[in-house]
Design an enzyme around this catalytic site. Structure first.
Site, PDB file in Angstrom:
ATOM      1  CG  HIS A  68      -1.919   1.057   1.291  1.00 38.23           C
ATOM      2  ND1 HIS A  68      -1.653   2.306   1.827  1.00 38.23           N
ATOM      3  CD2 HIS A  68      -3.212   1.085   0.875  1.00 38.23           C
ATOM      4  CE1 HIS A  68      -2.742   3.046   1.747  1.00 38.23           C
ATOM      5  NE2 HIS A  68      -3.702   2.339   1.175  1.00 38.23           N
ATOM      6  CB  THR A  71       0.576   4.000   4.179  1.00 43.10           C
ATOM      7  OG1 THR A  71       0.056   2.655   4.223  1.00 43.10           O
ATOM      8  CG2 THR A  71      -0.546   4.967   3.862  1.00 43.10           C
ATOM      9  CE  LYS A  72       1.419  -1.397   5.527  1.00 41.32           C
ATOM     10  NZ  LYS A  72       0.154  -0.687   5.315  1.00 41.32           N
ATOM     11  CG  ASN A  73       9.110   0.925   4.743  1.00 41.77           C
ATOM     12  OD1 ASN A  73       8.141   1.409   5.315  1.00 41.77           O
ATOM     13  ND2 ASN A  73      10.241   0.667   5.378  1.00 41.77           N
TER      14      ASN A  73
END
Length: 382
Positions: free
Chosen positions: A182, A184-186
């Site tokens: 997603h 929002t992840k790294n």
């Protein structure tokens, strides 16, 4: 003149995503399981050491595949923390499973392995450790409990790509592991995820479940002359454009992680004085864990007013967030699951945690401003 707004998150692009997407377009293969998907699978398998990796359209989909693959039936119990995102529980509730919520540890905020055995009943089927902030649960202890009680282990490693526990990649230790990509992840693809399969006996059925319950994957490999409906399943695979975007992120995973760790470490250094005088607690990473700087969460003292702190940050133009609302106290959690006791650590953390901005490109000057506002909130400007 108002200060520059500092967002909580800003997705980072390598610069090659659009060229990969253009190549996928030129290949005239836009549906799933094309050449970019295969290269993503290869990268994940090599990095994690899992038996088989399968891209999914989200980590939620990977968790739902896990519940299908393990044949969760109505009434089957699944042990997991209440301190997690709703998908962890919902994937099993969709199959009729009963979430059994266990409290978390005070140090890592991960599932407290010392409380698991007391939660096991004859109906227990699965343990779902959630690796919060990319910091591993005590997987040796959890796997030993699972072995003694003949339980399956599904790692929710949504936040855990590029992290290790005693040299083993998170997601590769349990029977199954789930990743998120997603935004929002790294490592990101907008929406996206992966199921890591560590038990060879589950591979063929996982492919069937992912392809609408058919053996289509075997057909495209030339192993059979036609594909048919074999089992229950759904359409869990992402399109090739998602995989094309993701591949370049995976190829830059090392430098992405290094950049985030530098940002994380600067916060850690700057906030040491506030922890030393007892105004907050910094995140804790055990020595046998390698994390990925997915987030920088701080815990305010129990007497601190978090809502006021959030308002001060908002007025200063700084995006900070909190999470989670504990699942065991949510309407659905009360309806579909049960808690093992009052879960005091979970409830306390849920009222005190704040996540600071952390993204590639965040400058030390911006971090200094975040820290100064935090000092102002907690130490009266000291």
């Amino acid at each position: 003149m108002s200060a520059e707004f500092i967002p909580f998150n800003r997705p980072w692009m390598t610069g090659k995503e659009l060229s990969n997407i253009a190549e996928a377009h030129a290949n005239m293969h836009l549906a799933g399981d094309g050449p970019f998907t295969r290269r993503c699978h290869e990268w994940l398998e090599q990095r994690s050491g899992c038996v088989k990796a399968l891209l999914t359209h989200s980590c939620t989909a990977a968790l739902e595949m896990a519940a299908l693959l393990l044949d969760i039936q109505p009434g089957d119990e699944v042990i997991l923390p209440s301190w997690t995102f709703v998908s962890t529980a919902n994937a099993f509730v969709l199959r009729g499973g009963v979430p059994v919520f266990v409290d978390i540890r005070e140090d890592t905020l991960n599932l407290d392995e010392r409380l698991i055995e007391a939660a096991i009943t004859p109906k227990t089927r699965v343990i779902v450790p959630v690796h919060y902030a990319g910091v591993s649960c005590d997987m040796d202890a959890i796997m030993e409990i699972a072995r003694r009680h003949a339980l399956k282990v599904v790692e929710d490693a949504a936040q855990g790509v590029m992290t290790d526990y005693r040299g083993k990649a998170l997601g590769s230790i349990g029977d199954l592991g789930c990743y998120s990509f997603h935004e929002t992840k790294n490592l990101i693809s907008g929406e996206g995820g992966a199921l890591l399969i560590n038990d060879p006996a589950l591979v063929q059925r996982a492919e069937i479940i992912r392809e609408k319950g058919t053996d289509r994957s075997r057909f495209f490999r030339g192993e059979i002359d036609k594909y048919t409906w074999q089992d229950h399943g759904s359409s869990f695979l992402p399109g090739e454009l998602i995989a094309a975007f993701l591949l370049t992120q995976l190829q830059h995973a090392a430098c992405i992680t290094e950049s985030r760790l530098a940002c994380w470490q600067y916060y850690h250094q700057r906030l040491q004085p506030l922890e030393a005088c007892g105004l907050l607690r910094r995140p804790f990473v055990p020595e046998d864990c390698r994390h990925n700087a997915h987030m920088y969460p701080i815990l305010l003292n129990p007497g601190a007013d978090r809502q006021t702190a959030l308002q001060v940050f908002g007025s200063a133009g700084i995006g900070v967030v909190f999470h989670y609302v504990p699942l065991h106290n949510s309407p659905a959690g009360l309806r579909y699951g049960r808690a093992t006791g009052a879960l005091p650590v979970t409830c306390s953390v849920a009222e005190r945690l704040i996540r600071l901005p952390l993204w590639i490109g965040l400058t030390q000057t911006q971090q200094d401003r975040v820290v100064e506002v935090l000092y102002g909130c907690l130490a009266g400007g000291a």
